[in-house]
Design a protein around this motif. Structure first.
Motif, PDB file in Angstrom:
ATOM      1  N   ALA A   1     103.716   1.441 -97.142  1.00 32.81           N
ATOM      2  CA  ALA A   1     102.599   0.742 -97.358  1.00 32.81           C
ATOM      3  C   ALA A   1     101.909   0.114 -96.248  1.00 32.81           C
ATOM      4  O   ALA A   1     100.993  -0.115 -96.116  1.00 32.81           O
ATOM      5  N   ASP A   2     102.811  -0.284 -95.214  1.00 34.47           N
ATOM      6  CA  ASP A   2     102.118  -0.931 -93.900  1.00 34.47           C
ATOM      7  C   ASP A   2     102.380  -0.105 -92.864  1.00 34.47           C
ATOM      8  O   ASP A   2     103.092   0.814 -92.757  1.00 34.47           O
TER       9      ASP A   2
ATOM     10  N   SER B   1      97.393   3.388-101.183  1.00 31.64           N
ATOM     11  CA  SER B   1      98.028   2.422-100.691  1.00 31.64           C
ATOM     12  C   SER B   1      98.712   2.563 -99.476  1.00 31.64           C
ATOM     13  O   SER B   1      99.357   1.667 -98.532  1.00 31.64           O
ATOM     14  N   VAL B   2      98.939   3.952 -98.980  1.00 32.45           N
ATOM     15  CA  VAL B   2      99.799   4.692 -97.972  1.00 32.45           C
ATOM     16  C   VAL B   2      99.112   4.122 -96.605  1.00 32.45           C
ATOM     17  O   VAL B   2      97.892   4.502 -96.496  1.00 32.45           O
ATOM     18  N   THR B   3      99.793   3.597 -95.680  1.00 30.35           N
ATOM     19  CA  THR B   3      99.383   3.401 -94.454  1.00 30.35           C
ATOM     20  C   THR B   3      99.896   3.991 -93.087  1.00 30.35           C
ATOM     21  O   THR B   3      99.354   4.486 -92.351  1.00 30.35           O
TER      22      THR B   3
ATOM     23  N   ASN C   1      93.159   5.067 -94.392  1.00 22.58           N
ATOM     24  CA  ASN C   1      94.064   4.025 -94.802  1.00 22.58           C
ATOM     25  C   ASN C   1      93.848   3.657 -96.383  1.00 22.58           C
ATOM     26  O   ASN C   1      92.817   3.616 -96.845  1.00 22.58           O
ATOM     27  N   ASP C   2      95.014   3.566 -97.068  1.00 23.17           N
ATOM     28  CA  ASP C   2      94.830   3.076 -98.228  1.00 23.17           C
ATOM     29  C   ASP C   2      94.185   3.941 -99.309  1.00 23.17           C
ATOM     30  O   ASP C   2      93.397   3.644-100.011  1.00 23.17           O
TER      31      ASP C   2
HETATM   32 CA   LIG Z   1      98.550   0.258 -97.150  1.00 29.71          CA
END
Ligand SMILES: [Ca+2]
Ligand SMILES: [Ca+2]
Length: 126
Positions: A42-43, A75-77, A117-118
């Motif tokens: 996620a980050d 939401s994947v980064t 991103n996201d």
């Molecule tokens: Ca993210």
């Protein structure tokens, strides 16, 4: 009273089926980013919530991160391809459509970049 007990037993059995059926769609969804898996975070820098998949995923909306009741969609980064042969394409829409980004076998991205991103909603092995 007997009927209530019977209903409860049915509910437990159904819950068990769901728990077994979900990982079968993308085996090795076990919280460990092992060899042959595609992992999403996620980050940036592989932080935050994570999930690991060995198969294709058609809709991130159907999946939570492994470590939290937080949906994967948009939401994947960061991503990691621990496959030894196959590349993975991430897509911005479900069902492997929309904008896409390849991550080669053995490669990883600590941040997929501002354009992606996201936004990812599915992925596919090639
Ligand atoms: Ca993210
Ligand atoms: Ca999306």
């Amino acid at each position: 009273m007997k009927r209530i007990i019977s209903l409860a037993a049915t509910a437990v059995a159904a819950a068990g089926l769901v728990a077994i059926a979900a990982p079968a769609n993308a085996a090795n969804y076990d919280g460990s980013c092992g060899p042959g898996e595609f992992c999403v975070y996620a980050d940036q820098n592989f932080n935050g919530h994570w999930a690991d998949f060995s198969g294709d995923v058609y809709n991130y909306g159907d999946w939570n991160y492994w470590d939290a009741y937080v949906n994967l969609n948009d939401s994947v980064t960061a991503v990691k391809n621990r496959g030894t042969w196959y590349d993975v394409t991430s897509y911005q829409d479900a069902n492997h459509s929309g904008g896409w980004l390849d991550t080669l076998s053995g490669d990883s991205r600590s941040n997929v970049g501002a354009s992606y991103n996201d936004s990812f909603s599915s992925h596919k092995w090639w």
